[in-house]
Design a protein around this motif. Structure first.
Motif, short mmCIF file in Angstrom:
data_model
loop_
_atom_site.label_atom_id
_atom_site.label_comp_id
_atom_site.label_asym_id
_atom_site.label_seq_id
_atom_site.Cartn_x
_atom_site.Cartn_y
_atom_site.Cartn_z
N ARG A 170 12.61 -2.27 -3.16
CA ARG A 170 11.60 -1.74 -4.08
C ARG A 170 10.99 -0.44 -3.57
NH1 ARG A 170 7.88 -6.95 -4.80
NH2 ARG A 170 8.18 -6.88 -2.54
N LEU A 171 10.79 -0.33 -2.25
CA LEU A 171 10.24 0.91 -1.71
C LEU A 171 11.25 2.05 -1.86
CD1 LEU A 171 7.97 1.17 1.37
CD2 LEU A 171 9.68 2.94 0.97
N ILE A 172 12.52 1.78 -1.63
CA ILE A 172 13.54 2.81 -1.84
C ILE A 172 13.57 3.23 -3.30
CG2 ILE A 172 16.04 3.20 -1.88
CD1 ILE A 172 16.23 1.53 0.64
N ARG A 173 13.50 2.26 -4.19
CA ARG A 173 13.49 2.57 -5.62
C ARG A 173 12.30 3.45 -5.98
NH1 ARG A 173 12.43 -2.58 -9.00
NH2 ARG A 173 10.37 -2.15 -8.11
N ASP A 174 11.12 3.16 -5.41
CA ASP A 174 9.94 3.98 -5.70
C ASP A 174 10.10 5.41 -5.19
OD1 ASP A 174 8.70 1.83 -6.93
OD2 ASP A 174 7.59 1.22 -5.13
N LEU A 175 10.72 5.58 -4.01
CA LEU A 175 10.97 6.93 -3.49
C LEU A 175 11.93 7.69 -4.39
CD1 LEU A 175 11.32 6.21 0.35
CD2 LEU A 175 9.47 7.48 -0.76
N ARG A 176 12.97 7.03 -4.84
CA ARG A 176 13.94 7.68 -5.72
C ARG A 176 13.29 8.09 -7.04
NH1 ARG A 176 19.50 6.48 -5.51
NH2 ARG A 176 19.41 5.71 -7.65
N ARG A 177 12.48 7.22 -7.59
CA ARG A 177 11.82 7.53 -8.86
C ARG A 177 10.83 8.68 -8.70
NH1 ARG A 177 10.52 1.42 -11.26
NH2 ARG A 177 12.65 1.00 -12.01
N ALA A 178 10.13 8.71 -7.55
CA ALA A 178 9.20 9.82 -7.30
C ALA A 178 9.95 11.14 -7.25
CB ALA A 178 8.43 9.58 -6.00
N ALA A 179 11.06 11.18 -6.53
CA ALA A 179 11.84 12.41 -6.43
C ALA A 179 12.36 12.84 -7.80
CB ALA A 179 13.00 12.21 -5.46
N ARG A 180 12.78 11.89 -8.60
CA ARG A 180 13.34 12.22 -9.91
C ARG A 180 12.29 12.74 -10.89
NH1 ARG A 180 17.47 7.04 -10.19
NH2 ARG A 180 19.30 8.14 -9.38
N ARG A 181 11.02 12.39 -10.66
CA ARG A 181 9.99 12.92 -11.56
C ARG A 181 9.39 14.23 -11.02
NH1 ARG A 181 7.16 8.27 -9.49
NH2 ARG A 181 5.36 8.90 -8.21
N GLN A 219 0.83 -1.21 0.00
CA GLN A 219 0.00 0.00 0.00
C GLN A 219 0.87 1.26 0.00
OE1 GLN A 219 -3.16 0.30 -0.49
NE2 GLN A 219 -3.74 -1.87 -0.39
N TYR A 220 1.96 1.24 0.73
CA TYR A 220 2.91 2.36 0.66
C TYR A 220 3.40 2.55 -0.77
CZ TYR A 220 4.05 3.90 5.46
OH TYR A 220 4.03 4.48 6.71
N ARG A 221 3.78 1.46 -1.41
CA ARG A 221 4.36 1.55 -2.75
C ARG A 221 3.33 2.03 -3.78
NH1 ARG A 221 6.48 -3.26 -4.99
NH2 ARG A 221 7.52 -1.80 -6.43
N VAL A 222 2.10 1.58 -3.65
CA VAL A 222 1.05 2.04 -4.56
C VAL A 222 0.88 3.55 -4.45
CG1 VAL A 222 -1.45 2.00 -4.97
CG2 VAL A 222 -0.21 -0.15 -4.68
#
Length: 416
Positions: A243-254, A219-222
């Protein structure tokens, strides 16, 4: 138990013991039929004694009271404390799976870590606050910063069903409690029967070692993947999966404003060591990191954009995401999200030290680079590693008054 959204709920954010304890104790004091409490820690200090007092009073006036504690988190309750609960009619359950060879608990990493209260099937509380004096400011520099919510509306019926399912599952395989447990019945209310006092949508999401092993993390990742403007996560023990770290990094980059509030004054030194080993990976992607320095941070809250929020017992570390029994509530409501953001922003502005990318780079000597590399790959592989640890079938045993003539908590904690 996860996956259904309920409309029409109302939530009140409660910050620290000063707001949480009076509200919970007042609600228990008003209970007419039933009180169910689950907690990881119950200490025999001024907070634990206050809870003891309201539970005993409720039981004596005919309210059905069930109290579940974790044997690891609540190990030192006196015989008198337990006996007075049980003799008043409180049904005390100890979660402590398996025997203790040589006094050791083999499954000490698999703990009942939830913090839930349901009163009359109509009022609920969920969050990260235990029943101990270190959640009050007058405890001193080690007092914890933490959060919980009071809930009203259809979501409470779901939480009520959840806590009764936990009790039923915990006693189903225990022959000593089968007769005692014949009173099992349906939840007091169906969700559609409860009033809808607010406009918030809500979902109960849990983590266990059966069918819901990754629900909270998922749910965090969604929510993180759907973020468009802002993410704020305040979490005491931060060492999440790859995977959660990757999602945070991708969010910041966008272009999403991603902020983490982590412990700057940790209650355990290893907490900061683990989290700070990830700072470089996060900061390079644009994630902004704030260390809360006033006192130990114990919160487990987050918000995404202007509607989604979560409050609960789950940290973002291997224990909570892969081992413990946890419960969070997800909330979709602009008003609640806005108020939580206001409180977290207050923390960041007045009580936090921002860790800048330049600081991370300046401190990244060879030792830190090696440490960061190891930490990064630990979070990548720990879900597989933790799956190799033995799992247990959660069991509870009711503490009976006649047994207490021969046993204090030292023996009670040996009950599965």
């Amino acid at each position: 138990m996860s996956g259904r959204w309920y409309d029409g709920n109302d939530f009140l954010l409660l910050e620290n013991g000063e707001e949480f304890y009076p509200r919970v104790f007042s609600r228990i004091g008003e209970a007419r039929k039933e009180v169910v409490v689950e907690t990881f820690i119950l200490f025999e200090d001024k907070v634990g004694l206050a809870l003891h007092e309201v539970l005993v009073a409720a039981a004596r006036r005919g309210v059905q009271v069930d109290l579940t504690i974790d044997g690891w988190g609540s190990p030192d309750l006196s015989e008198q404390f337990i006996a007075s609960l049980v003799e008043a009619g409180v049904r005390l359950h100890v979660f402590d799976p398996g025997p203790r060879p040589f006094g050791m608990r083999p499954n000490m990493l698999r703990r009942m870590h939830r913090k839930i209260v349901v009163v009359d099937g109509e009022i609920g509380f969920i969050g990260g606050i235990n029943y101990s004096a270190d959640h009050l400011a007058d405890y001193g520099p080690e007092a914890k910063q933490d959060y919980a919510v009071e809930m009203q509306g259809p979501i409470v019926a779901e939480v009520h069903r959840f806590v009764h399912a936990n009790l039923a599952a915990g006693t189903r395989h225990n022959p000593q409690t089968r007769r005692w447990w014949r009173w099992r019945r349906r939840a007091r209310h169906a969700p559609e029967e409860l009033p809808k006092p607010g406009s918030a949508r809500a979902m109960l999401v849990s983590r266990d070692n059966g069918a819901h092993t990754t629900d909270i993390e998922r749910q965090y990742r969604v929510a993180i993947r759907a973020a468009r403007e802002r993410i704020v996560i305040a979490n005491a023990y931060f060492f999440p999966g790859y995977r959660l770290i990757r999602d945070l990094r991708r969010a910041a980059r966008r272009g999403v404003d991603v902020r983490l509030i982590l412990q700057g004054t940790p209650d355990m030194a290893i907490v900061k060591v683990g989290a700070s080993a990830l700072y470089g990976h996060l900061a390079r992607a644009g994630v902004r990191i704030f260390e809360y320095c006033d006192r130990p941070l114990h919160g487990k809250v987050a918000l995404v954009d202007h509607e989604w929020s979560t409050v609960g017992s789950s940290n973002l570390d291997p224990l909570s995401l892969s081992l413990n029994l946890e419960a969070n509530v997800l909330i979709r409501d602009r008003g609640f999200n806005g108020y939580l953001h206001e409180r977290l922003d207050h923390l960041m502005r007045l009580s936090c030290r921002q860790v800048t990318f330049e600081q991370v780079e300046h401190e990244s000597g060879l030792l830190n680079v090696v440490r960061s590399y190891i930490a990064f790959h630990l979070v990548r592989w720990y879900p597989m590693l933790t799956s190799l640890l033995p799992r247990h079938r959660p069991r509870l045993e009711a503490a009976m008054a006649h047994e207490l003539a021969h046993a204090g908590m030292g023996h009670c904690k040996e009950r599965p």
